[in-house]
Scaffold this motif. Structure first.
Motif, short mmCIF file in Angstrom:
data_model
loop_
_atom_site.label_atom_id
_atom_site.label_comp_id
_atom_site.label_asym_id
_atom_site.label_seq_id
_atom_site.Cartn_x
_atom_site.Cartn_y
_atom_site.Cartn_z
N GLY A 27 27.70 -32.12 -9.18
CA GLY A 27 27.56 -31.05 -10.16
C GLY A 27 28.73 -30.10 -10.24
N GLU A 28 28.84 -29.50 -11.40
CA GLU A 28 29.85 -28.47 -11.67
C GLU A 28 29.13 -27.32 -12.35
N LEU A 29 29.20 -26.13 -11.76
CA LEU A 29 28.54 -24.96 -12.32
C LEU A 29 29.20 -24.59 -13.64
N VAL A 30 28.38 -24.47 -14.67
CA VAL A 30 28.89 -24.11 -16.00
C VAL A 30 28.66 -22.64 -16.28
N GLY A 31 27.50 -22.13 -15.86
CA GLY A 31 27.22 -20.72 -16.11
C GLY A 31 25.85 -20.33 -15.61
N GLN A 32 25.53 -19.08 -15.86
CA GLN A 32 24.26 -18.50 -15.42
C GLN A 32 23.75 -17.61 -16.53
N GLU A 34 20.82 -14.57 -18.04
CA GLU A 34 20.42 -13.24 -17.60
C GLU A 34 19.24 -13.25 -16.63
N GLN A 35 18.50 -14.37 -16.54
CA GLN A 35 17.38 -14.47 -15.61
C GLN A 35 17.78 -15.07 -14.27
N GLY A 36 19.03 -15.45 -14.14
CA GLY A 36 19.51 -16.00 -12.88
C GLY A 36 19.45 -17.51 -12.79
N ASN A 37 19.02 -18.19 -13.87
CA ASN A 37 19.03 -19.66 -13.89
C ASN A 37 20.47 -20.14 -13.94
N ARG A 38 20.79 -21.19 -13.16
CA ARG A 38 22.16 -21.72 -13.12
C ARG A 38 22.20 -23.07 -13.82
N TYR A 39 23.24 -23.30 -14.61
CA TYR A 39 23.38 -24.51 -15.43
C TYR A 39 24.55 -25.34 -14.93
N TYR A 40 24.32 -26.65 -14.82
CA TYR A 40 25.30 -27.57 -14.27
C TYR A 40 25.51 -28.74 -15.21
N ARG A 41 26.64 -29.41 -15.01
CA ARG A 41 26.94 -30.68 -15.67
C ARG A 41 27.66 -31.56 -14.67
N THR A 42 27.83 -32.84 -15.01
CA THR A 42 28.56 -33.73 -14.11
C THR A 42 29.99 -33.23 -13.99
N ARG A 43 30.54 -33.35 -12.82
CA ARG A 43 31.86 -32.81 -12.51
C ARG A 43 32.90 -33.29 -13.51
N GLY A 44 33.63 -32.35 -14.08
CA GLY A 44 34.68 -32.67 -15.03
C GLY A 44 34.17 -33.13 -16.39
N ALA A 46 32.26 -35.66 -16.86
CA ALA A 46 32.28 -37.13 -16.86
C ALA A 46 31.04 -37.70 -17.55
N ILE A 47 31.24 -38.81 -18.23
CA ILE A 47 30.15 -39.50 -18.91
C ILE A 47 29.41 -40.36 -17.90
N ASP A 48 28.09 -40.21 -17.86
CA ASP A 48 27.26 -41.01 -16.96
C ASP A 48 27.18 -42.43 -17.53
N PRO A 49 27.54 -43.47 -16.76
CA PRO A 49 27.55 -44.82 -17.30
C PRO A 49 26.16 -45.35 -17.67
N THR A 50 25.11 -44.85 -17.03
CA THR A 50 23.77 -45.33 -17.38
C THR A 50 23.22 -44.63 -18.62
N LEU A 51 23.63 -43.41 -18.87
CA LEU A 51 23.14 -42.65 -20.02
C LEU A 51 24.08 -42.68 -21.22
N ASN A 52 25.36 -42.93 -20.96
CA ASN A 52 26.42 -42.91 -21.99
C ASN A 52 26.64 -41.51 -22.57
N PHE A 53 26.29 -40.48 -21.82
CA PHE A 53 26.65 -39.11 -22.18
C PHE A 53 26.66 -38.26 -20.92
N GLU A 54 27.16 -37.06 -21.08
CA GLU A 54 27.29 -36.14 -19.95
C GLU A 54 25.91 -35.67 -19.48
N ARG A 55 25.69 -35.67 -18.17
CA ARG A 55 24.44 -35.19 -17.60
C ARG A 55 24.49 -33.67 -17.49
N ARG A 56 23.43 -33.00 -17.91
CA ARG A 56 23.33 -31.55 -17.83
C ARG A 56 21.97 -31.19 -17.26
N TRP A 57 21.92 -30.16 -16.39
CA TRP A 57 20.65 -29.75 -15.81
C TRP A 57 20.68 -28.28 -15.44
#
Length: 136
Positions: A27-32, A34-44, A46-57
């Motif tokens: 993971g790579e932290l993208v931001g936070q 106002e409620q303190g939830n943190r948002y991540y994506r795949t490092r750099g 990168a496109i996930d080969p099984t999904l064919n798009f960037e993973r975000r959570w």
């Protein structure tokens, strides 16, 4: 020791140990928000080969309740926007309301008149009900 078992087995309280490990490794932290939830994506980005798009959570700050995600972050998580609200000049619309927690299942839940949970007794029938009969 209690915190270890909570991280290992509970998904509704922030993140599990598996999610924490995945976030640390990939993971790579993208931001936070106002409620303190943190948002991540795949490092750099990168496109996930099984999904064919960037993973975000999201890693929730406290109880995992999806309605706590602000509209700007929701759009980014669901790939409606390419840039996260931290990099974009996102401004909420005037009709967007602040978050209100979901009170379903709590003592503060909405209970309309006539509900057996509202007052404990159902009101008597008023006599305005006309049952259907065949041939009418």
């Amino acid at each position: 020791m209690k915190q270890f078992f909570l991280k290992l087995f509970t998904w509704w309280n922030s993140q599990t140990f598996g999610t924490q490990l995945w976030t640390w490794r990939f993971g790579e932290l993208v931001g936070q928000d106002e409620q303190g939830n943190r948002y991540y994506r795949t490092r750099g980005g990168a496109i996930d080969p099984t999904l064919n798009f960037e993973r975000r959570w999201v890693i929730y700050n406290g109880v995992a309740e999806a309605s706590r995600i602000p509209p700007g972050w929701y759009g980014w998580l669901h790939h409606r926007f390419d840039t996260p609200p931290t990099e974009d000049t996102y401004a909420p619309r005037e009709w967007e309301k602040p978050h209100q927690p979901n009170l379903t299942g709590t003592p503060a839940a909405y209970r309309p008149a006539g509900s057996t949970l509202a007052s404990g007794r159902r009101p008597k029938a008023t006599g305005d009900y006309q049952p259907w009969t065949p041939g009418n």
